[in-house]
Design a protein around this motif. Structure first.
Motif, PDB file in Angstrom:
ATOM      1  N   ALA A   1      58.095 -18.745  40.050  1.00 26.45           N
ATOM      2  CA  ALA A   1      56.995 -18.123  40.792  1.00 26.45           C
ATOM      3  C   ALA A   1      57.424 -16.813  41.453  1.00 26.45           C
ATOM      4  CB  ALA A   1      56.459 -19.092  41.846  1.00 26.45           C
ATOM      5  N   GLY A   2      58.689 -16.435  41.290  1.00 23.31           N
ATOM      6  CA  GLY A   2      59.162 -15.162  41.836  1.00 23.31           C
ATOM      7  C   GLY A   2      59.658 -15.235  43.262  1.00 23.31           C
ATOM      8  N   MET A   3      60.031 -16.424  43.716  1.00 24.75           N
ATOM      9  CA  MET A   3      60.550 -16.588  45.072  1.00 24.75           C
ATOM     10  C   MET A   3      61.891 -17.305  45.042  1.00 24.75           C
ATOM     11  SD  MET A   3      56.988 -17.616  47.034  1.00 24.75           S
ATOM     12  CE  MET A   3      56.516 -18.789  45.755  1.00 24.75           C
ATOM     13  N   LYS A   4      62.601 -17.226  46.158  1.00 21.76           N
ATOM     14  CA  LYS A   4      63.899 -17.877  46.269  1.00 21.76           C
ATOM     15  C   LYS A   4      63.825 -19.079  47.213  1.00 21.76           C
ATOM     16  CE  LYS A   4      66.554 -13.791  45.024  1.00 21.76           C
ATOM     17  NZ  LYS A   4      67.665 -12.876  45.364  1.00 21.76           N
ATOM     18  N   VAL A   5      64.856 -19.917  47.131  1.00 23.66           N
ATOM     19  CA  VAL A   5      64.869 -21.202  47.836  1.00 23.66           C
ATOM     20  C   VAL A   5      65.915 -21.209  48.941  1.00 23.66           C
ATOM     21  CG1 VAL A   5      65.352 -23.675  47.604  1.00 23.66           C
ATOM     22  CG2 VAL A   5      64.030 -22.481  45.840  1.00 23.66           C
ATOM     23  N   ILE A   6      65.494 -21.597  50.143  1.00 26.78           N
ATOM     24  CA  ILE A   6      66.399 -21.827  51.266  1.00 26.78           C
ATOM     25  C   ILE A   6      66.286 -23.294  51.662  1.00 26.78           C
ATOM     26  CG2 ILE A   6      66.848 -21.299  53.704  1.00 26.78           C
ATOM     27  CD1 ILE A   6      65.734 -18.507  53.199  1.00 26.78           C
ATOM     28  N   ILE A   7      67.415 -23.923  51.952  1.00 26.81           N
ATOM     29  CA  ILE A   7      67.406 -25.274  52.512  1.00 26.81           C
ATOM     30  C   ILE A   7      68.269 -25.293  53.766  1.00 26.81           C
ATOM     31  CG2 ILE A   7      67.026 -26.355  50.261  1.00 26.81           C
ATOM     32  CD1 ILE A   7      69.986 -27.326  50.416  1.00 26.81           C
TER      33      ILE A   7
ATOM     34  N   ALA B   1      52.013 -19.942  43.819  1.00 25.53           N
ATOM     35  CA  ALA B   1      51.383 -18.624  43.658  1.00 25.53           C
ATOM     36  C   ALA B   1      50.607 -18.249  44.917  1.00 25.53           C
ATOM     37  CB  ALA B   1      50.473 -18.623  42.441  1.00 25.53           C
ATOM     38  N   LYS B   2      49.937 -19.230  45.523  1.00 23.77           N
ATOM     39  CA  LYS B   2      49.172 -18.964  46.748  1.00 23.77           C
ATOM     40  C   LYS B   2      50.100 -18.673  47.928  1.00 23.77           C
ATOM     41  CE  LYS B   2      44.956 -19.483  45.192  1.00 23.77           C
ATOM     42  NZ  LYS B   2      43.974 -18.375  45.234  1.00 23.77           N
TER      43      LYS B   2
END
Length: 561
Positions: A122-128, A44-45
């Protein structure tokens, strides 16, 4: 539509609160961060910064000097591992997770999958990272499915090149690492030598080569004139497609493709559409050759490319008083037609920290630099974990050395992040007032860049040519431009000077004509970085006056009825 804001973070040190630290320390001595550090509170932060995507760097299993053989993970030879922790770009198993990052090593994949879910919640997407050009010298997948053929498993090692091989070889020659420490019977052995990852076709790579890696063969015969053998499709292509689909199936939303330009564009042309047929993922390429930009965008199908040798290098030079601010105009001019495909940044794991002595030696020039990088166009922007806290990256960690970067090779923790995390409260209570203020500035800049339609979708108009002879505007240290969407015009002016400046920005008649808004018409003025409102107007009849504090910028929105 929001702009893409990427927060790059290195899990190995993000959640590590260990202090004091030992140079070249082991995982036992220096500790290591875990996926669990990215709690809902932490996420969230991170989202408060305007973040839409988190790039978790160093997720896939790579070579390391830490012994995990008790968990059926092969031990790596120290001669071909950089640092105690190892490089995250020396992949040892494309189908597995770095065991360092798990609370319970046998559950490492489940813990990663839980991290993906928490990030999405949390409303975000993931990049690897996807590291397609090279792998660890001792690559071996113990986590692959039984039907998957391992890399190099059926290579004909008597041939330097064969389109069916996954690696390149130097037949008849053993690998020789002249700089390696003597281990007696335990010396590293490789016969025949495989070609080193940075295109070193020599059995004796040096210390400055990527000696810990071997190059993958995508069907290009480098020995006989870089001839491509792409039909039928080389075996390496199908193996890489399977790997990309494997991670996309786990909910990964995007891939940052390491050294993508060292892999033939024909492969990307083939593989990216196949992945996108099944998953709505983003592909970001690390490409440094501007002559290849359009090739990798239009033929390679990449969504975004690093804008390193253009905007990054230029803004860095301006921030360090090594170039005039008006040189920034050449960056967008050179990217005609592809600006929206570029990824802007001021820090990442390869580059030196802004506050380091090797860069600006001061975190403050990062503010005007970030305003320009985030707001010039509709394209994505990225920040590196700790940048928002003014992290100087001046520790001497071990293999990495004191180089102005935060190590990716050593077990380490980052002081500014430890103080922000503050015993898992993530409240920044341990930070100085200046650090907290800096983080708030980054958050305001990035949230404006993410959500203001004039920034995310609007037209761009450079004001530098109109102010080149303006005695009340210093084009060496100030940069000005406009963005326009529907009935909103945003005037953006930044000051790279170390002292406060009063400037008068000339708005030429061309701006009104090109952007399509009325000269000298009253508008509601909103200072997007402070929230203050008033009534004002823009006109070609006289310059617009602003007071710009040292290392700052103004983002002023004029809303017309």
């Amino acid at each position: 539509m929001d702009k893409m804001i990427i927060y790059q973070v290195f899990p190995r040190w993000f959640g590590n609160l260990k202090s004091p630290l030992v140079k070249n320390g082991s995982v036992r001595e220096n500790g290591v961060g875990k996926f669990s550090a990215f709690s809902p509170t932490a996420l969230a932060k991170i989202k408060e910064l305007g973040t839409t995507h988190i790039w978790y760097t160093g997720v896939i299993e790579h070579a390391t000097q830490t012994d995990y053989s008790a968990y059926q993970i092969r031990k790596d030879h120290p001669d071909v591992v950089k640092g105690k922790a190892g490089s995250p770009y020396a992949i040892k198993d494309y189908y597995d997770i770095d065991p360092d990052l798990a609370e319970k090593v046998p559950n490492r994949m489940k813990e990663f999958e839980a991290l993906v879910k928490r990030t999405h919640d949390a409303g975000m997407k993931v990049i690897i990272d996807f590291v397609p050009n090279h792998v660890a010298r001792e690559y071996y997948s113990d986590a692959r499915m039984s039907y998957v053929e391992d890399l190099g498993q059926h290579d004909d090692t008597t041939k330097g090149f064969d389109r069916n091989n996954n690696f390149y070889y130097i037949p008849g020659c053993p690998l020789h690492l002249s700089f390696a420490e003597a281990h007696g019977d335990y010396d590293y052995s490789e016969f025949p030598a495989k070609v080193t990852g940075n295109d070193c076709f020599n059995p004796c790579p040096g210390k400055n080569d990527w000696y810990e890696t071997v190059k993958l063969n995508y069907g290009v015969d480098y020995v006989n004139g870089r001839i491509g053998h792409f039909n039928p499709v080389p075996g390496t292509w199908t193996k890489m497609l399977d790997i990309l689909l494997y991670w996309a199936d786990k909910g990964v939303d995007g891939f940052r493709c390491d050294m993508a330009e060292m892999v033939p564009v024909e492969f990307w042309n083939w593989v990216i559409p196949k992945v996108k047929e099944k998953h709505a993922v983003v592909f970001i390429a690390e490409v440094y050759n501007p002559a290849e930009y359009r090739n990798y965008i239009f033929n390679g199908h990449f969504d975004y490319l690093y804008d390193k040798v253009g905007l990054y290098d230029t803004v860095r030079a301006v921030m360090c008083n090594q170039a005039a601010a008006n040189t920034i105009s050449y960056c967008w001019q050179s990217l005609e037609g592809i600006q929206s495909h570029m990824l802007n940044f001021l820090e990442n794991h390869d580059e030196q920290r802004i506050a380091s002595y090797f860069f600006a030696g001061d975190h403050r020039p990062g503010i005007p630099g970030m305003i320009v990088s985030a707001m010039m166009n509709t394209n994505p922007v990225m920040i590196y974990s700790g940048q928002e806290l003014g992290e100087p990256g001046m520790d001497e960690e071990g293999f990495s050395g004191r180089d102005g970067r935060t190590t990716i090779f050593d077990y380490w923790s980052v002081e500014s992040l430890r103080k922000w995390i503050n015993d898992w409260k993530f409240d920044g209570a341990g930070l100085t007032h200046e650090q907290r203020e800096l983080r708030e500035k980054y958050a305001r800049i990035l949230n404006v860049a993410k959500s203001e339609q004039a920034i995310t979708q609007g037209a761009f108009f450079d004001l530098m040519y109109a102010n080149s002879r303006n005695p009340y505007f210093n084009s060496n240290s100030q940069y000005a431009f406009m963005r326009k969407y529907r009935n909103e015009v945003v005037l953006i002016v930044v000051n790279f000077d170390k002292s406060e400046q009063t400037v008068r920005v000339k708005i030429p008649s061309d701006a009104f004509l090109t952007l399509g808004f009325d000269d000298n018409k009253a508008a509601t003025l909103t200072d997007l970085l402070t929230g203050e409102t008033s009534i004002s107007t823009l006109t070609a009849a006289w310059p617009y006056q602003l007071v710009l504090p040292a290392y700052s910028g103004k983002v002023l929105k004029f809303t017309y009825k």
